[in-house]
Each structure stands twice: as C-alpha cells, then as structure tokens.
Design a protein around this motif. Structure first.
Motif, short mmCIF file in Angstrom:
data_model
loop_
_atom_site.label_atom_id
_atom_site.label_comp_id
_atom_site.label_asym_id
_atom_site.label_seq_id
_atom_site.Cartn_x
_atom_site.Cartn_y
_atom_site.Cartn_z
N GLY A 85 0.79 -1.23 0.00
CA GLY A 85 0.00 0.00 0.00
C GLY A 85 0.82 1.28 0.00
N ILE A 86 2.17 1.15 -0.11
CA ILE A 86 3.03 2.33 -0.19
C ILE A 86 3.14 2.73 -1.66
N THR A 87 2.66 3.91 -1.99
CA THR A 87 2.66 4.36 -3.38
C THR A 87 3.79 5.34 -3.70
N SER A 88 4.45 5.86 -2.66
CA SER A 88 5.57 6.79 -2.84
C SER A 88 6.61 6.55 -1.75
N PHE A 89 7.89 6.69 -2.10
CA PHE A 89 8.94 6.49 -1.11
C PHE A 89 10.04 7.52 -1.26
N MET A 90 10.78 7.73 -0.16
CA MET A 90 11.96 8.59 -0.14
C MET A 90 13.12 7.72 0.32
N GLU A 91 14.16 7.65 -0.52
CA GLU A 91 15.23 6.67 -0.30
C GLU A 91 16.51 7.36 0.17
N MET A 92 17.27 6.64 0.98
CA MET A 92 18.41 7.22 1.68
C MET A 92 19.71 7.14 0.87
N PRO A 93 20.69 8.02 1.19
CA PRO A 93 21.88 8.16 0.34
C PRO A 93 23.02 7.21 0.64
N ASN A 94 22.87 6.28 1.63
CA ASN A 94 24.02 5.44 1.98
C ASN A 94 24.08 4.17 1.11
N THR A 95 23.91 4.40 -0.19
CA THR A 95 24.17 3.35 -1.19
C THR A 95 25.66 3.41 -1.54
N VAL A 96 26.09 2.61 -2.52
CA VAL A 96 27.52 2.57 -2.86
C VAL A 96 27.70 2.86 -4.34
N PRO A 97 28.30 3.97 -4.73
CA PRO A 97 28.88 4.98 -3.84
C PRO A 97 27.79 5.80 -3.13
N ASN A 98 28.16 6.41 -2.01
CA ASN A 98 27.21 7.27 -1.29
C ASN A 98 26.79 8.43 -2.19
N ALA A 99 25.53 8.82 -2.07
CA ALA A 99 25.01 9.92 -2.90
C ALA A 99 25.43 11.26 -2.30
N LEU A 100 26.71 11.60 -2.53
CA LEU A 100 27.30 12.80 -1.92
C LEU A 100 27.60 13.89 -2.94
N THR A 101 27.32 13.63 -4.22
CA THR A 101 27.43 14.66 -5.26
C THR A 101 26.12 14.71 -6.02
N GLN A 102 25.89 15.81 -6.70
CA GLN A 102 24.66 15.95 -7.48
C GLN A 102 24.60 14.91 -8.60
N GLU A 103 25.76 14.57 -9.16
CA GLU A 103 25.79 13.58 -10.25
C GLU A 103 25.39 12.20 -9.73
N LEU A 104 25.92 11.81 -8.57
CA LEU A 104 25.58 10.50 -8.00
C LEU A 104 24.12 10.45 -7.56
N LEU A 105 23.61 11.57 -7.06
CA LEU A 105 22.20 11.65 -6.69
C LEU A 105 21.33 11.48 -7.94
#
Length: 445
Positions: A85-105
C-alpha cells in the motif's frame, strides 16, 4: 491509460470516513462524489465493505541501489512497497557509492525513472566535507538532505561540530537526521567486548546503542535546529525520553522541528530478541516495552508526526551471523500498513489517524505537491483494503529481494486488495501488475 471507477468505497481521508465513489482518469482523481455515472469507464470496482486509503508515503527506505543490489534494488523493493500500500517512497543516500554529489544523486533518479513501480524521491547525503555539493540541491525536485549523526557507511558519519553547524546554518531544505551518539556507542561496545569477547548476545544491542546515545544526539540536533531556525526531521525515534524533545502545541504546517516513528519501534520490544534474534537488529535499536508504548502515545498525541518503515533489507546469510557481523536493518515495506491495521483492530489507533500519520502528514511535512490525500485534482495514489480478510506472511509471498521478513509466520487480521499509483492498478489480490513506472515527486518551495 485506463479510466477506473471505484464505487461504494469507505474512503478514509482528511479525518473522516465517508462512503463515496472515486473516478480516476489521466493519472488523477477526476471526481469524488456520492454517486458517479459509469459511462465511458474502462473498469468499475465495487468496493462495498472495503476501505480506500490515500497511498502511503514512506519517508525512509533503503532500496540498496546502486552498489548493494545483492540485497535489494529499486525494482524489487518498489514491488514490495506497492504490495504493502506504499505508493511513494523517499530513499536514503548510503548506497555505494554514497550519494554525496549531485551527479551521484541524479544517477539514482535515472535508475528509478526506468524501474520503480512506486513514485520516488531520493535524499541528498551530507558528509564532513561536501557542504558545497549539498547546497546545490534543488528543493523542488529533492525531498531533503540526510545527515547521519551516528554510524553509517563510508564518509557519511557527520560528527564534526563545525560541519554540523555549517549544515544547520546554511541548508534551507529539510534536514533529516539519524541520531545516535557515536562516542557513547563505542564506549558501550568496548565494555561489552571486554565481558563477552566477540560473542556479545543480541539482547545487549539496545544497551550498547542505548537511550543515552539516542538522546544525546537527538537533543543536539534539536538544539542546532533551534539555534539556526532549520527545518529538522528526526528519524526513527526509539526511546520514550526522546519524545519529550518534540512539540504538539502548534499545527504541523507551522512546525520546523518534526519526528518520525517506525513500524518496528511500535511493534517489537527487547523481549522479542530472544525469539527473533538479529532479525530485529536495527539502528537505533528496538528497546523496552515502555519505550515502545511511550512512542506510540507520542504518535497519538502529535508529538511524533509521521510513520515510516526504515525498510533496509539484508540477505538471510548476512543476518544469520553473530552480533557484530550481522548488519542492522530489515524489510518492512510490504507489511507496514497491515501492521497498522492490526493496531486498529486492537483498538490502539483509528483508521483516520493511520491515514493522517502515514499519508497526509508526510505530504504536509515534506511539502509534497498534489499527493497524500484523496482529493479531486490530486495524483490518483490510493490503496483498497479488506479489514475482514486475513493475510498470513509466508516465505512464498514475501516480495522483498532478500526473501525474509520479521513478520514471517504472523497472520495479519486485514489484507491489501489493490494499490493504485497515478491512477494505474499496480497490485491486485496478491499479484503485481507492471503497468509502468511511478513518477518523481515534486515539492512546493
């Protein structure tokens, strides 16, 4: 795109339950009325006796892509989400590589645009040395900035006082924090290592990652937010003591400091470690029954504003390790609404409050555009539930890629019949319907 008419639904929305018809057309709620003519409709669903909620918006998930896709990916976990029943989510940046630049985001947004069944947004990550990148983040198209004031992956532990002051004083967007004091945790870890060596019992987890560790960090975040006038959102509150930091005297629209409770901290207690072991190992830790009950009351009293999952899968093999080697986190997205409906059946929470905390308030807090309510003109995100049909969690019906759940073997008292994302039916009676991808959420600025 199909035009879908739902008739005779008990609509749980905006603090009320009303039996109404709902017409979904071109991805939006076209009309909501006591009776709608079914001419030129592709599908009519008779929802008599069923309840229609706005789709849940989960403001904290870890879908593991890129870099950790042996555990999960955006495609598999968005499937599990819509089944819950979750239709929208917000996901965290501690993937690999970490989402620490605008390009990686942006890389993550590109993956989701091709593979996510649910609507999506991704947090920009803060580190000790990327404030310039953080300040480039577009508040119109990104949900917020995530700060790990506690253990995390790589360079994402922000424990430098000057860096924290920089972030809180300069970032105009919502700042979401993971709050655990690292020095306290390290000292506690050393103490228990001296006593047990590498064989620390899982029951020590909430003592190592203690109430003191949580409160020291969350109180610091609140102090910094008050000093700098920041928009602060403290994630996964795990102690009763922390609830005292939050205010319920003003409407959510006016709050600058907010808090989140997660399903596992509302459901489990330290008494469950004996049976569940590392399968309920999370950071912050599941703590006492009193903590659990105080968090639940704070949720009802509006000191805590939203409910989320912190869905964070690991493989079965990883979780079956000893205490220090078993990673923290577990899959929860598929069963969060069902857990909340069990709470309703137990008389602990109303259906209206579930819609408020899991949908409406997330939309208000993050200033999401045209989502979070069943309203004419809004994106047609909704979930139809049957409160009288049980649902047993088995290994066979778990959709998270990791293939296990802390709820395995539990029979929920309700079931999810259908989920709709932007007017498309994406889940129906136990089956995923791949009707296309979700949309990138937008935010009012």
């Amino acid at each position: 795109m199909k035009t879908i008419l739902i008739v005779n639904a008990n609509i749980v929305n905006d603090g009320r339950i009303q039996q109404l018809d709902v017409l979904m057309k071109n991805g939006r709620f076209e009309k909501i009325a006591s009776s709608i003519n079914a001419d030129e409709v592709d599908e009519v669903i008779d929802a008599n006796g069923k309840y229609l909620f706005p789709g849940l918006i989960d403001d904290q998930v870890h879908f593991r892509e890129p870099g950790l896709t042996h555990k999960a990916n955006i495609f598999t976990e968005s499937r599990a989400a819509v089944a819950g029943g979750i239709t929208s989510f917000m996901e965290m940046p501690n993937t690999v590589p970490n989402a620490l630049t605008q390009e990686l985001l942006e890389d993550k947004y590109q993956i989701a645009a091709k593979s996510s069944i649910a609507n999506y947004s991704f947090f920009m990550g803060a580190s000790n040395d990327n404030i310039e990148e953080v300040l480039k983040t577009d508040p119109r198209t990104v949900c917020g900035v995530k700060v790990f004031m506690g253990s995390s992956t790589g360079n994402m532990l922000v424990d430098n006082e000057q860096t924290l002051n920089n972030i809180f004083s300069k970032v105009p967007m919502l700042i979401a924090t993971h709050c655990e004091d690292e020095a306290t945790i390290r000292a506690n870890t050393e103490k228990f290592k001296k006593e047990y060596g590498e064989d620390v019992p899982i029951e020590m987890h909430p003592i190592i990652r203690s109430e003191e560790a949580c409160y020291l960090s969350s109180s610091l975040a609140v102090k910094l937010a008050k000093e700098h006038g920041s928009r602060l959102h403290v994630l996964h509150i795990s102690t009763g003591k922390e609830t005292e930091l939050f205010d319920n005297s003003i409407p959510l629209e006016q709050k600058k400091i907010t808090a989140e409770a997660c399903i596992h901290h509302l459901w489990f207690s330290d008494a469950d470690y004996k049976e569940k072991g590392t399968f309920i190992k999370w950071n912050p830790a599941v703590k006492t029954a009193q903590d659990r009950d105080t968090i639940f009351q704070a949720l009802l009293d509006d000191k805590i504003d939203v409910i989320a999952t912190d869905h964070a899968p690991h493989t079965l093999e990883e979780k079956q390790n000893k205490y220090f080697s078993a990673p923290s986190g577990g899959p929860l997205a598929q069963h969060s609404l069902l857990a909340l409906l069990d709470f309703y059946k137990q008389g602990k929470i109303s259906l209206e409050k579930i819609a408020q905390k899991a949908s409406h308030n997330v939309a208000i807090l993050f200033r999401i555009e045209d989502r979070g309510y069943i309203r004419e003109g809004y994106h047609a995100d909704c979930v139809l539930v049957d409160l009288e049909k049980e649902y047993a969690v088995t290994k066979e019906n778990i959709l998270a890629k990791c293939g296990w759940s802390p709820f395995e073997g539990h029979t929920f008292q309700s079931s999810i019949e259908s989920t709709f994302v932007n007017g498309k039916k994406v889940y129906d009676n136990g089956k995923i319907i791949e009707a296309g991808v979700g949309e990138r959420m937008l935010f009012k600025v």
